[in-house]
Scaffold this active site. Structure first.
Site, PDB file in Angstrom:
ATOM      1  NE  ARG A  88      -3.436   2.381   2.730  1.00  0.00           N
ATOM      2  CZ  ARG A  88      -3.280   3.321   3.684  1.00  0.00           C
ATOM      3  NH1 ARG A  88      -2.366   3.172   4.629  1.00  0.00           N
ATOM      4  NH2 ARG A  88      -4.038   4.387   3.691  1.00  0.00           N
ATOM      5  CG  HIS A 132      -1.024   9.042   3.540  1.00  0.00           C
ATOM      6  ND1 HIS A 132      -1.197   7.697   3.797  1.00  0.00           N
ATOM      7  CD2 HIS A 132      -0.565   9.567   4.695  1.00  0.00           C
ATOM      8  CE1 HIS A 132      -0.843   7.435   5.051  1.00  0.00           C
ATOM      9  NE2 HIS A 132      -0.459   8.564   5.622  1.00  0.00           N
ATOM     10  CD  GLU A 177      -4.649   7.598   9.603  1.00  0.00           C
ATOM     11  OE1 GLU A 177      -4.062   8.651   9.878  1.00  0.00           O
ATOM     12  OE2 GLU A 177      -4.257   6.491   9.983  1.00  0.00           O
ATOM     13  CG  ASN A 306      -5.196   3.367   8.616  1.00  0.00           C
ATOM     14  OD1 ASN A 306      -5.322   2.354   7.918  1.00  0.00           O
ATOM     15  ND2 ASN A 306      -4.675   4.487   8.157  1.00  0.00           N
ATOM     16  CE1 TYR A 308      -0.018   2.891  13.497  1.00  0.00           C
ATOM     17  CE2 TYR A 308      -2.055   3.835  12.666  1.00  0.00           C
ATOM     18  CZ  TYR A 308      -0.778   3.358  12.444  1.00  0.00           C
ATOM     19  OH  TYR A 308      -0.264   3.336  11.177  1.00  0.00           O
ATOM     20  CD  GLU A 373      -1.628   4.036   8.016  1.00  0.00           C
ATOM     21  OE1 GLU A 373      -1.392   4.446   9.182  1.00  0.00           O
ATOM     22  OE2 GLU A 373      -1.759   4.779   7.040  1.00  0.00           O
TER      23      GLU A 373
HETATM   24  O1  IFM Z   1       2.520   7.581  10.074  1.00  0.00           O
HETATM   25  C1  IFM Z   1       1.141   7.639  10.205  1.00  0.00           C
HETATM   26  C2  IFM Z   1       0.465   7.477   8.879  1.00  0.00           C
HETATM   27  O2  IFM Z   1       0.903   8.413   7.958  1.00  0.00           O
HETATM   28  C3  IFM Z   1      -1.025   7.619   9.025  1.00  0.00           C
HETATM   29  N1  IFM Z   1      -1.528   6.762  10.062  1.00  0.00           N
HETATM   30  C4  IFM Z   1      -0.868   6.795  11.328  1.00  0.00           C
HETATM   31  C5  IFM Z   1       0.624   6.585  11.142  1.00  0.00           C
HETATM   32  C6  IFM Z   1       1.336   6.575  12.488  1.00  0.00           C
HETATM   33  O3  IFM Z   1       1.156   7.774  13.137  1.00  0.00           O
END
Ligand code: IFM
Length: 468
Positions: A88, A132, A177, A306, A308, A373
């Site tokens: 990606r 992005h 995002e 995505n 985290y 992600e």
């Molecule tokens: O690095 C970023 C990415 O560009 C977008 N999503 C979160 C990642 C980590 O912060």
């Protein structure tokens, strides 16, 4: 494989993934390409923002980054060595259409043309993201995402890229995002363009949604082969900090603003009533015009997720008050506490990824998902031979892939997992200190060295595919 590379509880789940489950890695243009002023590329809002004193740690910029623009064939060879079945990446708008309007820049498009051919030549599926975060600066000067016209400019740009690459690329993601572009960039001021206005942020969210919808319609109309159309959102959960009515109501507000603001218009064709009321109470309206929501809800084939971390939400400020100095209710994100954290202090919460995916499956049924992600940053320090033994990252990836497998087993239609990121790279306001890569980059020499986590991903992908 050494014992510490296997996580038996995770493996028991991961081994239930089907052989066609996609395993890959992700990057984005500004974070890796460098060559910021070459072959006709003009400035994006991030080139500008990096020059604002104090905006980015250490004054870092994406001018050179990982020099991927010049090292692309070597990087694709590395992906092949790592056994990635999907890569990606994002296309840099100011590289292929400098200034954000008018004809394509042939040299800029040619780079992505070569990248796609290189990937296909090595049997790696290209997964292309059109945006992005690198808005051409000229479009920012004309109003940026708070201005409606930017959505139309994006649709033209999308058509231009699709016209060149649509014969070979099947997987098209419009935006990465929108929350970050709109809220971090226009409300919190920590990302480009550095604005601090709720009204601008809300207008930006709507125009990003509109940009997605207009581009989706254009690509669908232009496609001469089956298209897998997606949009990627940054998602998490926002549980109440305690079971009090104040915290439950704060969590509802956080969920409306941080989650349903993104998925409802795209997947249901409406903005949540409670969000509209919350914004109205702050004197802000979403600038919707007739027909916008139908455009925004143009069906997608895949939802990119995505993930985290997640935060809990409190309705009480640090001073103990439930309203701020302007009488507005407090909505405060808090860490859960007592959990391991990654380099930037983000809590490691794989179980929340399972909950998140099951919630999407329940509330927005019928949308296949891909984790576009997921990953962990640390300030990795290589040993004397340049190797990084990143056991924490390896364990993080394993636990999160297992969380995805758990959600699948419980009925969520998740079809792939892309680690963030292939390479250490420019981590926006954190600059280069926080490293997310599977592959270590020595920025002085541009040497690439796969970390333990890269080998783990390779071996895991082989096992899932059944080639181990
Ligand atoms: O690095 C970023 C990415 O560009 C977008 N999503 C979160 C990642 C980590 O912060």
């Amino acid at each position: 494989m050494p014992a510490q590379d296997r996580f038996p509880d995770d493996d028991a789940l991961i081994d239930r993934l089907p052989p066609d489950f996609r395993i890959g890695a992700a990057t984005s243009a500004y974070q890796i390409e460098g060559a910021a002023a070459e072959d006709g590329r003009t400035a994006s809002i991030w080139d500008t923002f990096c020059r604002v004193p104090g905006a980015v740690d250490n004054g870092d910029t994406g001018d050179t980054a990982c020099d991927h623009y010049h090292r692309m064939p070597e990087d694709v060879a590395l992906m092949a060595d790592l056994g990635l079945d999907t890569y990606r990446f994002s296309v840099s708008w100011p590289r292929v259409q400098p200034g954000g309007r008018g004809p394509a820049n042939p040299a800029g498009l040619a780079f992505y043309d070569r990248l796609v051919d290189e990937l296909l030549g090595r049997g790696i599926t290209p997964w292309l993201t059109l945006y992005h975060w690198d808005l051409p600066q000229e479009l920012q000067d004309a109003g940026g995402w708070p201005a409606r016209d930017t959505a139309h400019r994006f649709a033209d740009y999308a058509a231009l890229v699709h016209d060149r690459l649509g014969d070979r690329v099947a997987h098209w993601t419009t935006l990465n995002e929108p929350f970050c572009s709109a809220v971090l960039g226009h409300v919190e001021g920590v990302h480009a363009p550095g604005g601090r206005s709720l009204a601008d942020g809300v207008a930006a969210v709507h125009h990003l949604h509109l940009a997605h919808g207009l581009a989706a319609l254009r690509l669908r109309a232009d496609a001469t082969r089956p298209l897998d159309l997606a949009v990627t959102h940054l998602l998490g959960t926002s549980a109440p900090a305690t079971d009090t009515p104040t915290d439950r109501e704060a969590a509802r507000r956080a969920d409306a603003f941080g989650f349903r603001f993104y998925l409802d218009p795209v997947l249901r064709g409406s903005y949540p009533d409670d969000l509209v009321a919350d914004l109205g109470a702050r004197g802000v309206t979403i600038p919707v015009r007739d027909g916008d929501l139908e455009t925004i809800a143009t069906p997608v084939d895949t939802l990119g997720v995505n993930y985290y971390r997640s935060m809990k939400t409190s309705g009480t400020g640090t001073d103990g008050a439930t309203t701020d100095s302007l009488g507005r209710p407090v909505t405060r994100a808090l860490p859960h506490g007592g959990l391991p954290v990654t380099g930037p202090g983000w809590e490691v919460m794989p179980h929340d990824l399972t909950d998140l995916l099951l919630r999407i499956a329940r509330d927005y049924p019928g949308t296949p998902m891909v984790i576009t992600e997921n990953g962990a940053a640390y300030t990795d320090v290589p040993d004397a031979d340049g190797h990084v033994d990143d056991q924490e990252r390896t364990a993080y990836l394993s636990a999160h892939l297992a969380a995805v497998a758990r959600a699948r087993a419980a009925g969520a239609d998740v079809r792939g997992y892309f680690a963030w990121s292939l390479l250490d790279n420019f981590e926006w306001a954190y600059g280069y200190a926080q490293r997310f890569g599977l592959v270590h980059v020595d920025y002085a020499t541009q040497a690439r060295t796969p970390k333990r986590s890269a080998r783990w991903l390779r071996d895991t992908a082989r096992r899932v595919r059944g080639d181990a």
